[in-house]
Design an enzyme around this catalytic site. Structure first.
Site, mmCIF file in Angstrom:
data_model
loop_
_atom_site.group_PDB
_atom_site.id
_atom_site.type_symbol
_atom_site.label_atom_id
_atom_site.label_comp_id
_atom_site.label_asym_id
_atom_site.label_seq_id
_atom_site.Cartn_x
_atom_site.Cartn_y
_atom_site.Cartn_z
ATOM 1 C CD GLU A 1 -2.845 7.216 5.827
ATOM 2 O OE1 GLU A 1 -3.897 6.634 6.159
ATOM 3 O OE2 GLU A 1 -1.702 6.821 6.140
ATOM 4 C CD GLU B 1 -2.607 1.342 2.607
ATOM 5 O OE1 GLU B 1 -3.182 0.299 2.963
ATOM 6 O OE2 GLU B 1 -2.675 2.418 3.246
#
Length: 311
Positions: free
Chosen positions: A159, A154
């Site tokens: 974020e 991933e």
């Protein structure tokens, strides 16, 4: 020979795209969100109330109330409203009792429509603040060649959680961090991750979040300034595949995801804790998404990466 996935994308550049290309790079895919609606040829929706494996508190829908275009932006809007839906993503083929969550939002993805191996990815976005907000710009493997998450990897381009809330380690005393992270290793729970963070001077403004991905490394940028780098000797996979190389699992095509989660393990255990029910609806606004290839060296990106300067 140029990989087919890049060859097909380079053909798309014959049509003009409104973007200034960084030196050495060629724009191969973009969405400037100028249309009256979200382009179904570029984006599809994840629709479920699963909670993302992180105990998130939203149901993702494909409703225009949760994702729409306005003023040249893609708007992902989280709303404080009860919603009931599928307990798992339908593509998994699993069944279970419907789940009710306290919030709705949207998660858009290029899965099945566009994926890439290596390149430069730029996303100009404005992030929401307040306790419990978890906006993300990230990538998942198009085909899980090395096994279930996170053995096949991933890539988190950006974020952030709880922007604007009290923060003991932040220079201003308020949460301003954005993070770039890789997830890899074995299938959960035998996975691991590594990454770094930088502080935004203006967390409520628009910023360009970018990543350069080569067989040898990842480099993360905010507004053109690099703040983190990871090299291939730092990641690994415990998955097995005949084609596994030293760069695995990040040697396969990945697709993009854009979402705004509410709550979950990370935001609810950080800053003030939990989820505030104030300041809704909350919006993540995306001005553009641009993907670049290095046509002179599409496999190594030599001469293009790190602003044209190779190590």
């Amino acid at each position: 020979m140029m990989p087919l996935h890049f060859l097909s994308l380079l053909v798309a550049t014959l049509q003009p795209l409104a973007a200034a290309e960084p030196e050495g790079w060629t724009l191969v895919w973009a969405d400037e969100f100028e249309a009256d609606a979200i382009d179904p040829g570029k984006w599809t929706y994840d629709v479920d109330c699963w909670g993302g494996g992180n105990n998130e508190r939203q149901c993702y829908t494909d409703r225009p109330e949760n994702a729409f275009t306005a003023d040249g932006h893609l708007v992902i809007e989280a709303r404080n409203e009860s919603w009931t839906g599928d307990p798992f993503p339908p593509r998994w083929g699993l069944t279970g009792d419907p789940v009710t969550q306290d919030f709705t939002s949207a998660r858009l993805t290029t899965r099945g429509l566009a994926s890439w191996r290596y390149g430069r990815f730029e996303i100009r976005a404005q992030l929401p603040g307040h306790q419990g907000s978890w906006p993300a710009i990230w990538m998942l493997p198009e085909d899980s060649a090395y096994g279930g998450w996170a053995a096949s990897g991933e890539i988190d381009i950006m974020e952030a959680v709880n922007l604007g809330e009290p923060c003991d380690v932040c220079p201003t005393g308020l949460e301003t961090r954005v993070l770039g992270t890789l997830h890899y290793g074995g299938s959960a729970p035998d996975n691991t991750h590594s990454g770094d963070a930088t502080f935004l001077e203006d967390p409520t403004g628009f910023h360009v979040y970018a990543i350069e991905w080569t067989p040898e490394d990842f480099t993360w940028f905010v507004d053109g300034v690099p703040y983190a780098r990871q090299t291939a000797d730092e990641w690994f996979t415990e998955g097995s595949a005949a084609s596994q190389t030293d760069g695995a699992p990040f040697d396969q095509p990945f697709h993009l995801l854009l979402n705004l989660a509410i709550g979950g393990n990370w935001p609810e255990t950080s800053n003030l804790g939990g989820v505030s029910e104030d300041h809704f609806p909350r919006q993540m606004r995306i001005d553009f998404v641009r993907v670049y290839a290095c046509p002179s060296n599409p496999e190594t990106l030599a001469g293009c990466r790190h602003g044209g300067q190779d190590d």
